[in-house]
Design a protein around this motif. Sequence first.
Motif, PDB file in Angstrom:
ATOM      1  N   GLU A 257      -2.990 -13.983   1.287  1.00 42.58           N
ATOM      2  CA  GLU A 257      -3.878 -14.821   1.759  1.00 42.58           C
ATOM      3  C   GLU A 257      -5.647 -14.647   0.462  1.00 42.58           C
ATOM      4  O   GLU A 257      -6.109 -15.678   0.768  1.00 42.58           O
ATOM      5  CB  GLU A 257      -5.065 -14.506   3.585  1.00 42.58           C
ATOM      6  N   TYR A 258      -5.658 -13.538   0.234  1.00 52.36           N
ATOM      7  CA  TYR A 258      -7.131 -13.425  -0.531  1.00 52.36           C
ATOM      8  C   TYR A 258      -6.499 -14.048  -1.843  1.00 52.36           C
ATOM      9  O   TYR A 258      -6.830 -14.657  -2.590  1.00 52.36           O
ATOM     10  CB  TYR A 258      -7.038 -11.858  -0.633  1.00 52.36           C
ATOM     11  N   ILE A 259      -5.069 -13.827  -2.591  1.00 52.83           N
ATOM     12  CA  ILE A 259      -4.767 -14.382  -3.353  1.00 52.83           C
ATOM     13  C   ILE A 259      -5.069 -15.672  -3.829  1.00 52.83           C
ATOM     14  O   ILE A 259      -4.984 -16.712  -4.364  1.00 52.83           O
ATOM     15  CB  ILE A 259      -3.436 -14.286  -3.429  1.00 52.83           C
ATOM     16  N   ARG A 260      -4.023 -16.579  -1.811  1.00 54.43           N
ATOM     17  CA  ARG A 260      -3.989 -18.565  -2.025  1.00 54.43           C
ATOM     18  C   ARG A 260      -6.128 -17.855  -2.860  1.00 54.43           C
ATOM     19  O   ARG A 260      -6.148 -19.745  -2.488  1.00 54.43           O
ATOM     20  CB  ARG A 260      -3.973 -18.685  -1.193  1.00 54.43           C
ATOM     21  N   THR A 261      -6.561 -17.569  -2.621  1.00 54.99           N
ATOM     22  CA  THR A 261      -8.300 -18.370  -2.526  1.00 54.99           C
ATOM     23  C   THR A 261      -9.096 -18.231  -3.982  1.00 54.99           C
ATOM     24  O   THR A 261      -9.847 -18.749  -4.191  1.00 54.99           O
ATOM     25  CB  THR A 261      -9.232 -16.800  -1.977  1.00 54.99           C
ATOM     26  N   ALA A 262      -7.799 -17.978  -5.275  1.00 59.42           N
ATOM     27  CA  ALA A 262      -8.754 -18.030  -5.964  1.00 59.42           C
ATOM     28  C   ALA A 262      -8.578 -18.909  -7.109  1.00 59.42           C
ATOM     29  O   ALA A 262      -7.834 -20.714  -6.326  1.00 59.42           O
ATOM     30  CB  ALA A 262      -7.367 -17.309  -6.812  1.00 59.42           C
ATOM     31  N   LYS A 263     -10.230 -19.166  -7.503  1.00 60.19           N
ATOM     32  CA  LYS A 263     -10.222 -20.400  -8.139  1.00 60.19           C
ATOM     33  C   LYS A 263     -10.143 -20.888  -9.520  1.00 60.19           C
ATOM     34  O   LYS A 263      -9.451 -21.623 -10.289  1.00 60.19           O
ATOM     35  CB  LYS A 263     -11.294 -21.197  -7.407  1.00 60.19           C
ATOM     36  N   GLU A 264     -10.834 -20.041 -10.247  1.00 62.14           N
ATOM     37  CA  GLU A 264     -10.920 -19.141 -11.930  1.00 62.14           C
ATOM     38  C   GLU A 264      -9.596 -18.799 -12.438  1.00 62.14           C
ATOM     39  O   GLU A 264      -9.202 -18.617 -13.479  1.00 62.14           O
ATOM     40  CB  GLU A 264     -11.863 -19.269 -11.986  1.00 62.14           C
ATOM     41  N   ARG A 265      -9.765 -17.124 -11.508  1.00 59.45           N
ATOM     42  CA  ARG A 265      -8.421 -16.247 -12.215  1.00 59.45           C
ATOM     43  C   ARG A 265      -8.452 -14.771 -11.782  1.00 59.45           C
ATOM     44  O   ARG A 265      -8.828 -15.030 -10.625  1.00 59.45           O
ATOM     45  CB  ARG A 265      -9.474 -15.717 -13.428  1.00 59.45           C
ATOM     46  N   ILE A 266      -7.165 -14.073 -11.511  1.00 55.64           N
ATOM     47  CA  ILE A 266      -6.589 -13.127 -10.663  1.00 55.64           C
ATOM     48  C   ILE A 266      -6.348 -12.190 -12.177  1.00 55.64           C
ATOM     49  O   ILE A 266      -5.730 -12.355 -13.179  1.00 55.64           O
ATOM     50  CB  ILE A 266      -5.496 -13.969 -10.413  1.00 55.64           C
ATOM     51  N   ILE A 267      -6.473 -10.762 -11.793  1.00 51.98           N
ATOM     52  CA  ILE A 267      -6.357 -10.004 -12.899  1.00 51.98           C
ATOM     53  C   ILE A 267      -5.465  -8.868 -11.665  1.00 51.98           C
ATOM     54  O   ILE A 267      -6.069  -7.999 -10.822  1.00 51.98           O
ATOM     55  CB  ILE A 267      -7.677  -9.173 -13.020  1.00 51.98           C
ATOM     56  N   ILE A 268      -4.314  -8.455 -12.006  1.00 51.30           N
ATOM     57  CA  ILE A 268      -3.478  -7.190 -10.888  1.00 51.30           C
ATOM     58  C   ILE A 268      -3.268  -6.630 -12.456  1.00 51.30           C
ATOM     59  O   ILE A 268      -2.583  -6.564 -13.411  1.00 51.30           O
ATOM     60  CB  ILE A 268      -2.137  -8.670 -10.289  1.00 51.30           C
ATOM     61  N   CYS A 269      -3.762  -5.616 -11.553  1.00 60.58           N
ATOM     62  CA  CYS A 269      -3.396  -3.912 -12.874  1.00 60.58           C
ATOM     63  C   CYS A 269      -2.961  -2.719 -12.241  1.00 60.58           C
ATOM     64  O   CYS A 269      -3.289  -3.266 -10.843  1.00 60.58           O
ATOM     65  CB  CYS A 269      -4.335  -3.759 -13.252  1.00 60.58           C
ATOM     66  N   ALA A 270      -0.995  -2.435 -12.302  1.00 60.53           N
ATOM     67  CA  ALA A 270      -0.659  -1.462 -11.093  1.00 60.53           C
ATOM     68  C   ALA A 270       0.390  -0.546 -11.841  1.00 60.53           C
ATOM     69  O   ALA A 270       0.693  -0.777 -13.287  1.00 60.53           O
ATOM     70  CB  ALA A 270       0.184  -2.074  -9.623  1.00 60.53           C
ATOM     71  N   GLN A 271       0.425   0.817 -11.836  1.00 62.25           N
ATOM     72  CA  GLN A 271       2.055   0.945 -12.306  1.00 62.25           C
ATOM     73  C   GLN A 271       3.242   0.225 -12.643  1.00 62.25           C
ATOM     74  O   GLN A 271       3.439   0.000 -13.514  1.00 62.25           O
ATOM     75  CB  GLN A 271       1.877   2.404 -11.670  1.00 62.25           C
ATOM     76  N   HIS A 272       3.697  -0.433 -11.595  1.00 64.45           N
ATOM     77  CA  HIS A 272       4.223  -0.975 -11.436  1.00 64.45           C
ATOM     78  C   HIS A 272       3.979  -2.440 -10.680  1.00 64.45           C
ATOM     79  O   HIS A 272       3.556  -2.580  -9.856  1.00 64.45           O
ATOM     80  CB  HIS A 272       5.707  -0.392 -10.446  1.00 64.45           C
ATOM     81  N   LEU A 273       5.004  -3.522 -10.955  1.00 73.26           N
ATOM     82  CA  LEU A 273       4.965  -4.914 -10.852  1.00 73.26           C
ATOM     83  C   LEU A 273       6.105  -4.825 -10.238  1.00 73.26           C
ATOM     84  O   LEU A 273       7.076  -5.667 -11.353  1.00 73.26           O
ATOM     85  CB  LEU A 273       3.781  -5.282 -11.572  1.00 73.26           C
ATOM     86  N   ALA A 274       6.069  -5.538  -8.951  1.00 77.90           N
ATOM     87  CA  ALA A 274       7.727  -6.009  -8.878  1.00 77.90           C
ATOM     88  C   ALA A 274       7.773  -7.119  -7.577  1.00 77.90           C
ATOM     89  O   ALA A 274       8.752  -6.945  -7.185  1.00 77.90           O
ATOM     90  CB  ALA A 274       8.902  -4.523  -9.226  1.00 77.90           C
ATOM     91  N   ALA A 275       6.777  -6.522  -6.098  1.00 81.57           N
ATOM     92  CA  ALA A 275       7.146  -7.647  -5.184  1.00 81.57           C
ATOM     93  C   ALA A 275       6.432  -9.109  -5.332  1.00 81.57           C
ATOM     94  O   ALA A 275       6.208  -9.968  -5.425  1.00 81.57           O
ATOM     95  CB  ALA A 275       5.113  -7.625  -4.441  1.00 81.57           C
ATOM     96  N   PHE A 276       8.198  -9.379  -5.568  1.00 80.18           N
ATOM     97  CA  PHE A 276       7.961 -10.654  -6.095  1.00 80.18           C
ATOM     98  C   PHE A 276       9.763 -10.908  -5.371  1.00 80.18           C
ATOM     99  O   PHE A 276      10.978 -10.280  -6.209  1.00 80.18           O
ATOM    100  CB  PHE A 276       8.718 -11.007  -7.365  1.00 80.18           C
ATOM    101  N   ASN A 277      10.670 -11.860  -4.404  1.00 72.45           N
ATOM    102  CA  ASN A 277      11.845 -12.273  -4.415  1.00 72.45           C
ATOM    103  C   ASN A 277      11.969 -11.745  -4.215  1.00 72.45           C
ATOM    104  O   ASN A 277      13.459 -11.326  -4.296  1.00 72.45           O
ATOM    105  CB  ASN A 277      12.181 -13.711  -6.021  1.00 72.45           C
ATOM    106  N   TYR A 278      12.181 -10.576  -2.995  1.00 70.13           N
ATOM    107  CA  TYR A 278      12.719  -9.472  -2.591  1.00 70.13           C
ATOM    108  C   TYR A 278      13.284  -9.296  -1.341  1.00 70.13           C
ATOM    109  O   TYR A 278      12.807  -9.937  -0.224  1.00 70.13           O
ATOM    110  CB  TYR A 278      12.082  -7.952  -2.787  1.00 70.13           C
ATOM    111  N   GLU A 279      14.424  -8.692  -0.425  1.00 75.19           N
ATOM    112  CA  GLU A 279      15.124  -8.905   0.348  1.00 75.19           C
ATOM    113  C   GLU A 279      14.002  -8.367   1.677  1.00 75.19           C
ATOM    114  O   GLU A 279      14.494  -7.470   1.253  1.00 75.19           O
ATOM    115  CB  GLU A 279      16.735  -8.932   0.049  1.00 75.19           C
ATOM    116  N   PHE A 280      14.483  -8.476   2.455  1.00 74.41           N
ATOM    117  CA  PHE A 280      13.684  -8.026   4.181  1.00 74.41           C
ATOM    118  C   PHE A 280      15.505  -7.920   4.861  1.00 74.41           C
ATOM    119  O   PHE A 280      15.692  -9.081   4.549  1.00 74.41           O
ATOM    120  CB  PHE A 280      12.521  -9.524   4.087  1.00 74.41           C
ATOM    121  N   ASN A 281      15.885  -6.573   5.016  1.00 75.25           N
ATOM    122  CA  ASN A 281      16.739  -6.289   5.787  1.00 75.25           C
ATOM    123  C   ASN A 281      16.467  -6.269   7.274  1.00 75.25           C
ATOM    124  O   ASN A 281      16.034  -5.197   7.620  1.00 75.25           O
ATOM    125  CB  ASN A 281      17.737  -5.510   5.244  1.00 75.25           C
TER     126      ASN A 281
END
Length: 444
Positions: A257-281
């Motif tokens: 919900e926070y990300i969907r409020t973006a109007k101009e920019r998003i900076i995302i920083c972390a050791q690992h980035l992988a939370a995309f199209n993942y399976e929920f069992n």
Amino acid sequence: MPFKSFFDEPENYKNRFDFYEQGGSPLLLQKFIESIEEQRNDIKEVNISWYLYNNQHLHDYLKEVAADGILVNVITIPLEGYDNSNPKIIENLTTGQKSNKSLTKYNLARKIYGEIYRSTTNENFNLYIFSHLYVRSARIKKFSRGALPYSLHIKLAYIKKKTGYILLLSSSNLAVRDLVKNESMIYVEDEPNYEENIKVFYEDLIRNSIHIKNYKTSLNTTCNTFKKLEFKYSDSVGITAPFYNNSSNLLEKYLSEYIRTAKERIIICAQHLAAFNYEFNAKHHSTINKNETRKGILGEVITMANKGVKVTCVSQTFAPLPEDEKNFKETKFRRPVNTKNFQQFFSQINKTENIAYFVNENIHSKFILIDNTLLCCSFNFTPTQFIYLDNVNISNFKNMPDLSYNGIHCEVGIYLAINDQNTIKAFENNMANVISKKETIQVK
């Protein structure tokens, strides 16, 4: 000042490959201690949940604080969870003196744990063990620090004053036998809308932990069940823990919900980035009945880029797509464990306008900057962080056939949402500094 920001990096030290007595972030340790010391006469209680607690300098200071009559509660993981491999010589950053033998994280923690266990003098100092393990797959490999991972990944201090409070949220464990990385720490004092949730969290965490005097190594930590409580997310604080029902699933909802409020920019920083199209069992959840593929917060980031929002991604780990390997053959990247998820994400980024991606092997800070809101986090942006399963039952593991697991899959984590403009500017400047470094590689 109600908000302060502190940053550390390898360039602050003479040799980036040295290990220091003052831990993996000596500057943040100094700022941590200064933050307490400045108001020590007004402080009545210090609560810290620290994933690793093997820093003798930090421990000696907290003992001193407790001896002054201030209640100190430290919540951490069992000794079994510390890495006992690859010992190194440890140097005192102040004196230059080096240890007479190589030491592991386990050696250093064992000394502190043993001292506390045997102590009979300081009634104001408590060490609590939060022994929850979290796992969701029978294919997991044995960890270097215990057979299965412990969930207490949070590095947070909640300091009660006689009137008011202080929060310190760090990306660094301050652990000894960690190399210095690019780290950050946020200080919040007496601001409305933060304290209530965090005060309750510490009450719940301590209630679900075991005092070291009562902790037995024979405890069966592969059975992890808790009375499930409801955590009330606010605009300022989000917390995940196995005793907060569905908290990791809700975390994805609120960050999205926070990300969907973006109007101009998003900076995302972390050791690992992988939370995309993942399976929920769903078979491991008592009330969700349907398996699903989740878009993830990184899917939301890509959606916003397609709407014209400028996106900057920065991570420590990177795995080139097979077709791109030739372009990076001269570069050795730290690779994420979940290479498939990462490559899936990066493949989509390659097709998306408005996204730049940078890799720096020293990144350990974890945050999202959305226009003029900072989400300062204790966790990486991987599927593991966003999955809550309350009914995991694994009779044996493929690589550890004698081990079983029954319980809740959930990592302990927190984010603080901050709109203070000085803090926003500080994180902007820190990212610009990271991106400008010669060891930072732009991969997109």
